[in-house]
Motif scaffolding. Structure first.
Motif, PDB file in Angstrom:
ATOM      1  N   VAL A  93      -8.001   2.717   0.016  1.00 44.34           N
ATOM      2  CA  VAL A  93      -6.544   2.668   0.081  1.00 44.34           C
ATOM      3  C   VAL A  93      -6.028   3.682   1.097  1.00 44.34           C
ATOM      4  CG1 VAL A  93      -4.406   3.042  -1.194  1.00 44.34           C
ATOM      5  CG2 VAL A  93      -6.301   1.787  -2.262  1.00 44.34           C
ATOM      6  N   ASP A  94      -6.567   4.919   1.000  1.00 47.56           N
ATOM      7  CA  ASP A  94      -6.105   5.964   1.910  1.00 47.56           C
ATOM      8  C   ASP A  94      -6.374   5.586   3.358  1.00 47.56           C
ATOM      9  OD1 ASP A  94      -5.286   7.405  -0.270  1.00 47.56           O
ATOM     10  OD2 ASP A  94      -7.123   8.619  -0.392  1.00 47.56           O
ATOM     11  N   ARG A  95      -7.578   5.132   3.634  1.00 47.36           N
ATOM     12  CA  ARG A  95      -7.905   4.803   5.025  1.00 47.36           C
ATOM     13  C   ARG A  95      -7.115   3.604   5.535  1.00 47.36           C
ATOM     14  NH1 ARG A  95     -14.454   5.932   5.097  1.00 47.36           N
ATOM     15  NH2 ARG A  95     -14.270   8.198   4.826  1.00 47.36           N
ATOM     16  N   LEU A 125       0.819  -1.218   0.000  1.00 54.50           N
ATOM     17  CA  LEU A 125       0.000   0.000   0.000  1.00 54.50           C
ATOM     18  C   LEU A 125       0.857   1.274   0.000  1.00 54.50           C
ATOM     19  CD1 LEU A 125      -2.805  -0.978   2.543  1.00 54.50           C
ATOM     20  CD2 LEU A 125      -2.989  -0.858   0.059  1.00 54.50           C
ATOM     21  N   SER A 126       1.999   1.250   0.637  1.00 54.67           N
ATOM     22  CA  SER A 126       2.791   2.472   0.795  1.00 54.67           C
ATOM     23  C   SER A 126       3.344   2.987  -0.526  1.00 54.67           C
ATOM     24  CB  SER A 126       3.934   2.222   1.781  1.00 54.67           C
ATOM     25  OG  SER A 126       4.767   1.179   1.291  1.00 54.67           O
ATOM     26  N   ASP A 127       3.812   2.091  -1.400  1.00 55.21           N
ATOM     27  CA  ASP A 127       4.397   2.547  -2.654  1.00 55.21           C
ATOM     28  C   ASP A 127       3.786   1.879  -3.879  1.00 55.21           C
ATOM     29  OD1 ASP A 127       5.338  -0.020  -2.406  1.00 55.21           O
ATOM     30  OD2 ASP A 127       7.457   0.527  -2.244  1.00 55.21           O
ATOM     31  N   GLY A 128       2.778   1.003  -3.687  1.00 55.38           N
ATOM     32  CA  GLY A 128       2.107   0.375  -4.820  1.00 55.38           C
ATOM     33  C   GLY A 128       2.919  -0.704  -5.494  1.00 55.38           C
ATOM     34  N   CYS A 129       3.986  -1.146  -4.892  1.00 49.96           N
ATOM     35  CA  CYS A 129       4.861  -2.147  -5.508  1.00 49.96           C
ATOM     36  C   CYS A 129       4.184  -3.516  -5.490  1.00 49.96           C
ATOM     37  CB  CYS A 129       6.192  -2.191  -4.769  1.00 49.96           C
ATOM     38  SG  CYS A 129       7.359  -3.369  -5.470  1.00 49.96           S
ATOM     39  N   GLU A 142      -3.798   4.947   6.424  1.00 51.13           N
ATOM     40  CA  GLU A 142      -3.890   5.688   7.683  1.00 51.13           C
ATOM     41  C   GLU A 142      -3.929   4.728   8.882  1.00 51.13           C
ATOM     42  OE1 GLU A 142      -7.325   8.060   7.362  1.00 51.13           O
ATOM     43  OE2 GLU A 142      -6.507   9.407   5.812  1.00 51.13           O
ATOM     44  N   SER A 143      -4.550   3.557   8.679  1.00 51.56           N
ATOM     45  CA  SER A 143      -4.660   2.580   9.782  1.00 51.56           C
ATOM     46  C   SER A 143      -3.400   1.742   9.934  1.00 51.56           C
ATOM     47  CB  SER A 143      -5.862   1.656   9.539  1.00 51.56           C
ATOM     48  OG  SER A 143      -7.059   2.390   9.477  1.00 51.56           O
TER      49      SER A 143
END
Length: 823
Positions: free
Chosen positions: A781-783, A586-590, A786-787
């Motif tokens: 994705v954003d939430r 999730l952080s970089d879409g890798c 955040e979690s």
């Protein structure tokens, strides 16, 4: 001098003879008897005399043998004693001219009175028991009796001359003959008598011949010895014959006793006997059992015909067979297999007998009937028990499956209308396991009683198996489905009421499936299957309810059958394809991996979803072969990505079914596939659900530990939808938690999701990576970011793709990754 010498010697013998002829004779006799008796003892074994002794028998038989000898000898020696009283005076008279008158008179008196004394002395032996002492008395009698005669020979023979001497020899010979006959039944006394008479008389004749007699007197001893030998052989031969006869009688008696015992034992245990009736029909012979059944001994003593007594005593249910027997008897014809039932107080029930009979004729004159009667009570009861068990349930007394299927098969769609209710007790297994089989059986009986109370007006109630029952209720033309469904609900309500069993109050529920004949089917045997479909629907709907069959259920069943058959072929031909859905950080879409998903497009059924064929594969066991195919194909495809990207290749995730864990050695299978495909273990992830851990937790934990040791990653799928036991997370070698898509979908509605945040925090606290399924929007994705969620999978990143598209997708992601590093 020579003449004087001879004269002197002759005078010397005459002097001895005149002074003591008895003494001289006795001396000579004893010397000769001693020598002869010694030879007799030596030859007794060879002659067979020893074989005639009573000690070869058992004590009781020996006594009988001796007693028979004694009594027979007493009977036969009466004539000898009479001869003694008659021949003694005649014998003494022959010696009167030259003999001593006092001596002759004395011997004659001794002979006469001694014989009578012997008679009275041995008379009590008639009452003897056959002891050895009794036979000894008989031997003593023979010794005394024989002694009388040789002493008489000694008193008379030396003084007799001419014809008188011949008459003496004849009388003594008669006495020997009478004695031989008298003592012939008893070899011991007989041999003693012969020795005393023959050998004693021969000794007297020898002495007489050597002293005052003629050369012919010398011949008498040899004749006496020959007579002794010949008569002894006769006595011994007859003794052997008597002995053999006695042995034969004893053996026959023993056999008779054995046969009698066997016959008594047979009669006590037999089930077949002979019966007989005379021409007037009166019973003349029958076993005790039949006599008692017919009313006692009067059955064979009065003038009532057999048929009258049988007809009076039999049970009504055997009246038809009795009439058939009556007709045969009247026509004087043979009859057989007549089965009659008689009330029997001893059995407190019915005694069943089978009768066979045949008319008897003598010169075409009818004599009556003779036949066999057999007690068949056990056979009839066993047959009735078999018939009962074939039609009824032994525990509840309801009809069983075989009986109800026959009745359903006999339904006629033109005239019969019924509604069938298939009932399954919910929670019975738990009660049976918790309280024991005795309480479980009592519960089944109590439930069957309630069902029988409901099944009135010609309804059938049956127990099919275990806790499954069937009630079939007759319908009319106007009976509607709604009213019958209400009856199904009534069954549920009635069975849901508490049961008081022993000290326990138990409560269960019931699920009911209903189908009607002929509206739902015109084949009675299919009615049970339709009820089963409705029951499955009722249980699937939450239990404790009644559902009626409808056509959609049958269509669904047919569809399921078709899927099963086509799935077998698809697994066999390896037509189940793999699609892969990407997983990204999730952080970089890798791109970090792919989940292998099975897809099936059948040429007849079209596209069949995994939610349909995977459960069917698990239920039918096809999942074992299918799961191994999926694992091998996924590892093979992942090895291609490994060759393309090396250590940066994505991990492939493969689901392992609980059935595979139960039926196969998963760790060995995975090790074999990794070795065959060459895929590094760190590029394989195994996904398991909580359902795998429910049954065999220790075995599954061992398997997962073995996989983790190999380097294979372990992911817990659908966390939060099952039992979600935290002990699993602590005890198992897990690497990732997968949050179910049902929780992720809520993120689009709520700004915060406590469940998702909690699961993510829990996973991190346990050093586990957390991946979210069903990610579809930017907001989700954003939430998730955040979690603190690590990874995501869903349509946002890509739908499941076939291998060709996956390879392009992997190449594109790799190029993007290299461009980012270069920039």
């Amino acid at each position: 001098m020579r003449c004087k010498s001879k004269a002197g010697k002759s005078d010397l013998y005459r002097s001895h003879l005149s002074h003591g002829p008895i003494t001289l004779g006795l001396a000579c006799f004893l010397t000769m008897l001693k020598r002869i008796w010694g030879q007799i003892l030596v030859l007794s074994g060879a002659s067979g005399f020893a074989d005639l002794r009573s000690n070869r028998f058992a004590p009781d038989a020996a006594k009988r043998y001796r007693r028979d000898q004694i009594i027979a000898t007493l009977d036969q020696t009466q004539l000898l004693l009479l001869g003694n009283t008659l021949f003694a005076p005649i014998l003494a008279f022959q010696a009167l001219p030259s003999g001593s008158l006092p001596l002759l008179i004395g011997w004659t008196l001794v002979m006469v009175f001694g014989s009578w004394a012997l008679f009275f002395w041995t008379r009590p032996l008639y009452r003897c028991t056959g002891e050895v002492a009794d036979l000894t008395r008989m031997k003593q009698r023979a010794f005394i009796d024989g002694s009388f005669w040789w002493m008489g020979m000694a008193c008379v023979y030396p003084h007799a001359t001419g014809d008188a001497k011949a008459l003496v020899a004849i009388i003594v010979t008669g006495a020997v003959a009478l004695g031989t006959f008298g003592y012939s039944r008893s070899p011991g006394p007989g041999m003693i008598y012969l020795a005393m008479t023959c050998l004693g008389s021969g000794a007297v004749a020898l002495v007489t011949g050597l002293t005052v007699g003629t050369p012919s007197d010398i011949l008498v001893p040899f004749l006496s010895i020959f007579a002794f030998v010949a008569l002894s052989k006769s006595v011994l031969d007859r003794g052997r014959a008597i002995l053999q006869s006695f042995e034969n009688v004893e053996k026959l008696s023993e056999k008779s006793e054995v046969v009698e015992l066997l016959l008594k034992d047979y009669e006590a245990q037999a089930t077949e006997w002979i019966w007989q009736a005379d021409a007037a029909g009166r019973l003349t012979a029958a076993p005790d059992l039949i006599v008692q059944l017919l009313g006692g001994t009067d059955a064979t003593q009065d003038d009532q015909p057999l048929l009258y007594r049988v007809g009076e005593k039999i049970s009504p249910e055997s009246r038809a067979d009795f009439d058939r027997m009556t007709e045969a008897v009247r026509n004087r014809e043979e009859f057989y297999d007549i089965v009659l039932a008689f009330p029997d107080r001893e059995l407190d029930g019915l005694r069943w007998v089978v009768v066979k009979g045949r008319p008897q004729f003598d010169n075409e004159v009818f004599q009556g009937f003779r036949g066999i009667v057999a007690d068949t009570t056990q056979a009839v009861e066993a047959e009735r028990q078999v018939q009962y068990l074939a039609a009824f349930d032994n525990l509840t007394g309801l009809l069983n499956r075989n009986s109800i299927q026959k009745r359903l098969g006999d339904l006629d769609h033109q005239k019969d209308r019924v509604t069938a209710f298939l009932i399954d007790l919910d929670g019975f297994k738990q009660i049976n396991d918790s309280y024991g089989h005795d309480i479980g059986d009592a519960l089944l009986r109590a439930a069957s009683d309630r069902l029988q109370a409901l099944a009135t007006d010609g309804a059938w109630a049956a127990r099919l198996a275990g806790d499954e029952f069937l009630v079939v209720v007759p319908d009319t033309q106007t009976t509607c489905s709604k009213s019958r469904l209400m009856f199904g609900h009534e069954i549920c309500d009635r069975l849901s009421e508490p049961f008081q069993l022993a000290d326990f109050e138990l409560q269960i529920s019931a699920s009911v499936g209903m189908a009607r004949f002929p509206s739902d089917t015109d084949k009675g045997q299919d009615l049970l299957s339709l009820c089963d479909l409705a029951l499955y629907d009722a249980k699937d709907g939450g239990r404790d309810r009644a559902h009626a069959f409808d056509q959609a259920m049958l269509d669904q069943l047919n569809r399921r059958i078709a899927v099963i058959e086509r799935l077998k072929a698809a697994v066999r031909d390896q037509k189940i394809q793999l699609h892969y859905q990407p997983q990204h950080r999730l952080s970089d879409g890798c791109l970090i991996g792919f989940e292998a998903l099975a897809r099936w497009n059948d040429e007849d059924l079209g596209t069949v979803g995994p939610d349909v064929f995977i459960p069917i594969a698990e239920q039918t066991g096809l999942i074992v072969d299918l799961g191994e195919q999926i694992l091998r194909n996924a590892c093979t495809d992942a090895h291609g990505w490994f060759k393309m990207l090396g250590s940066e290749a994505p991990v492939v995730s493969v689901n392992i079914s609980p059935v595979q864990f139960a039926r196969t050695d998963v760790s060995r299978s995975i090790a074999n596939v990794l070795a065959e495909t060459g895929l590094p273990a760190q590029l394989l992830e195994i996904e398991v659900t909580e359902g795998v851990l429910i049954s065999e937790k220790s075995r599954v934990a061992t398997t997962l530990t073995e996989l983790s040791t190999m380097g294979v990653s372990i992911a817990l799928d659908d966390f939060g939808t099952g039992y979600s036991s935290l002990s699993y997370l602590k005890a198992l070698p897990l690497n990732r938690l997968k949050i179910d898509r049902s929780f992720i979908s809520d993120l689009a509605k709520d700004t915060e999701s406590p469940i998702v945040s909690t699961v993510i925090q829990l996973g991190h606290n346990l050093n586990l990576q957390v991946i979210a399924e069903g990610v579809e929007t930017d907001t989700q994705v954003d939430r998730l970011i955040e979690s603190g969620c690590d990874e995501g999978q869903g349509y946002y990143y890509g739908r499941p793709m076939p291998l060709a598209e996956v390879n392009t997708y992997v190449a594109g992601c790799a190029a993007t990754s290299r461009a980012g590093k270069t920039g």
